[in-house]
Design a protein around this motif. Structure first.
Motif, short mmCIF file in Angstrom:
data_model
loop_
_atom_site.label_atom_id
_atom_site.label_comp_id
_atom_site.label_asym_id
_atom_site.label_seq_id
_atom_site.Cartn_x
_atom_site.Cartn_y
_atom_site.Cartn_z
N CYS A 35 -5.52 -5.83 7.10
CA CYS A 35 -5.41 -7.17 7.12
C CYS A 35 -3.99 -7.59 6.53
N SER A 36 -3.65 -8.86 6.33
CA SER A 36 -2.37 -9.31 5.76
C SER A 36 -2.74 -10.60 4.87
N ALA A 37 -2.15 -10.37 3.81
CA ALA A 37 -2.30 -11.27 2.47
C ALA A 37 -1.71 -12.58 3.18
N TYR A 38 -0.80 -12.79 4.05
CA TYR A 38 -0.28 -14.15 4.08
C TYR A 38 -1.48 -14.96 4.99
N LYS A 39 -2.32 -14.46 5.33
CA LYS A 39 -3.52 -15.18 6.19
C LYS A 39 -4.60 -15.61 5.10
N PHE A 40 -4.62 -14.98 3.98
CA PHE A 40 -5.37 -15.47 2.68
C PHE A 40 -4.77 -16.17 1.51
N PHE A 41 -3.46 -16.83 2.07
CA PHE A 41 -2.88 -17.58 1.18
C PHE A 41 -1.93 -17.04 0.24
N GLY A 42 -1.68 -15.72 0.70
CA GLY A 42 -0.67 -15.08 -0.04
C GLY A 42 0.60 -14.70 0.45
N PRO A 43 1.55 -13.65 0.24
CA PRO A 43 2.71 -13.31 0.89
C PRO A 43 2.48 -12.45 2.05
N HIS A 44 3.45 -12.47 2.74
CA HIS A 44 3.38 -11.51 4.02
C HIS A 44 3.54 -10.03 3.66
N LEU A 45 2.50 -9.56 3.26
CA LEU A 45 2.19 -8.29 2.85
C LEU A 45 1.07 -7.62 3.58
N GLY A 46 1.29 -6.35 4.39
CA GLY A 46 0.42 -5.56 5.08
C GLY A 46 -0.48 -4.92 4.22
N ILE A 47 -1.82 -4.94 4.48
CA ILE A 47 -2.81 -4.07 3.72
C ILE A 47 -3.62 -3.27 4.64
N LEU A 48 -3.59 -1.80 4.19
CA LEU A 48 -4.56 -0.88 5.01
C LEU A 48 -5.47 -0.24 4.12
N TYR A 49 -6.81 -0.29 4.52
CA TYR A 49 -7.95 0.48 3.93
C TYR A 49 -8.25 1.51 4.79
N GLY A 50 -8.38 2.70 4.07
CA GLY A 50 -8.92 3.80 4.90
C GLY A 50 -9.59 4.50 4.14
N ARG A 51 -10.41 5.51 4.73
CA ARG A 51 -11.29 6.50 4.02
C ARG A 51 -10.21 7.63 3.57
N LYS A 52 -10.23 8.07 2.45
CA LYS A 52 -9.28 9.04 1.70
C LYS A 52 -9.10 10.28 2.87
N GLU A 53 -10.19 10.85 3.15
CA GLU A 53 -9.93 11.66 3.83
C GLU A 53 -9.23 11.55 5.27
N ILE A 54 -9.46 10.42 5.84
CA ILE A 54 -8.72 10.03 7.17
C ILE A 54 -7.24 10.06 6.75
N LEU A 55 -7.01 8.95 5.72
CA LEU A 55 -5.56 8.71 5.32
C LEU A 55 -4.86 10.30 5.16
N ASP A 56 -5.54 11.08 4.54
CA ASP A 56 -4.97 12.46 4.16
C ASP A 56 -4.65 13.10 5.62
N GLN A 57 -5.68 13.19 6.07
CA GLN A 57 -5.54 13.94 7.63
C GLN A 57 -4.71 13.30 8.52
N LEU A 58 -4.41 12.16 8.73
CA LEU A 58 -3.53 11.63 9.81
C LEU A 58 -2.09 11.98 9.54
N PRO A 59 -1.19 11.96 10.50
CA PRO A 59 0.04 12.17 10.32
C PRO A 59 0.61 10.87 10.25
N VAL A 60 1.89 10.73 9.51
CA VAL A 60 2.54 9.60 9.30
C VAL A 60 3.93 9.80 8.84
N SER A 61 4.95 9.00 9.57
CA SER A 61 6.29 9.22 9.39
C SER A 61 6.73 8.63 8.09
N HIS A 62 7.23 9.32 6.97
CA HIS A 62 7.58 8.95 5.82
C HIS A 62 8.57 9.73 4.91
#
Length: 288
Positions: A102-129
């Motif tokens: 979701c994004s905070a700008y939709k619920f009256f906040g700043p333009h900030l992306g928010i990602l929830y994920g189950r920890k084991e999924i977030l640890d497993q998935l590859p991501v460029s960083h």
């Protein structure tokens, strides 16, 4: 039924050989047709991507049902909750989803992306960083120095929303506040949808059955017979009413409905019934 942010990235994967399947759309109420949805799944299905609520038509999808179905076939579930965010509580435990954005700008906040994920999924998935971020969540999903000023604004937004609760300083004050918002907005939705439906020259897209209005948020797309939607939005603006005209980034469903653009109006918790009545009067005037 999706915003293009939950369509275009997946279609890009099709260029690499990924098979994309779509849940059909019911044009009569602009909702997902779930009658034969299980037939779309197979042992090769990897991911279900679904929106919580349509930003163009207000339809709320049965995310918990779809998540259970996807998990039964071994697939992960990503939920786009951007448009649902300001309209009700989000309980990822109850939904059972693996990832939710979701994004905070939709619920009256700043333009900030928010990602929830189950920890084991977030640890497993590859991501460029960057390498100093490490390989465990949440740090691996950040791009370096965080957006601290936006995070501070997000805290202010959460504090504001929590203040709307009648539960005092309880830990679940935010959940209580969002439930109060949801209950109040249901009253607004009923007045808005039924009011527009009573106007003879207006076509509403989406759920209009009074017994089924809990399945939508107070976002309504409509057309006035004989009036270009952009012209309709301009005439409403002349009367001090802000609305939108266009495809609202909902490219796929508008193509399915064979409509190039619609007018769209949206309500939130600080709107009032008298404002809805003024809007309905203005639509009556410009529709002739």
């Amino acid at each position: 039924l999706e915003h293009d942010a939950n369509v275009a990235p997946w279609l890009a994967l099709a260029e690499r050989g990924v098979v994309i399947k779509r849940i059909p759309l019911r044009p009569e109420d602009v909702a997902l047709d779930l009658r034969d949805v299980e037939a779309l799944f197979s042992r090769r299905t990897r991911l279900l991507a679904v929106g919580y609520a349509s930003n163009a038509f207000g339809t709320v999808n049965d995310v918990a049902f779809l998540t259970a179905l996807a998990h039964a076939h071994g697939a992960l579930v990503f939920v786009d909750a951007v448009h649902y965010g300001p309209h009700g509580p989000i309980d990822v435990g109850a939904l059972g989803c693996d990832l939710l954005a979701c994004s905070a700008y939709k619920f009256f906040g700043p333009h900030l992306g928010i990602l929830y994920g189950r920890k084991e999924i977030l640890d497993q998935l590859p991501v460029s960083h960057v390498r100093p971020a490490g390989d465990t969540a949440p740090e691996k999903w950040e791009t370096g120095t965080k957006n601290h000023e936006a995070l501070a604004a997000l805290l202010g937004t959460i504090s504001y929303l929590s203040s709307l609760s009648d539960s005092g300083l309880r830990r679940d004050a935010l959940h209580h506040a969002m439930k109060r918002i949801q209950d109040y907005e249901q009253l607004l939705t009923r007045r808005l949808v039924l009011g527009l439906a009573s106007l003879p020259r207006v076509r509403i897209f989406g759920i209009t059955d009074p017994a089924d209005l809990q399945r939508r948020v107070p976002t309504v797309s409509f057309l006035i017979n004989g009036l270009d939607p952009h012209e309709g939005a301009r005439r409403l603006a002349e009367r001090g009413i802000c609305s939108w005209a266009g495809n609202h980034y909902a490219v796929e469903p508008l193509q399915r409905l064979r409509v190039a653009a619609t007018q769209r109006v949206g309500l939130v918790h600080y709107n009032t019934e008298s404002e809805i009545d003024r809007f309905l009067e203005a639509v009556t005037e410009i529709s002739g």
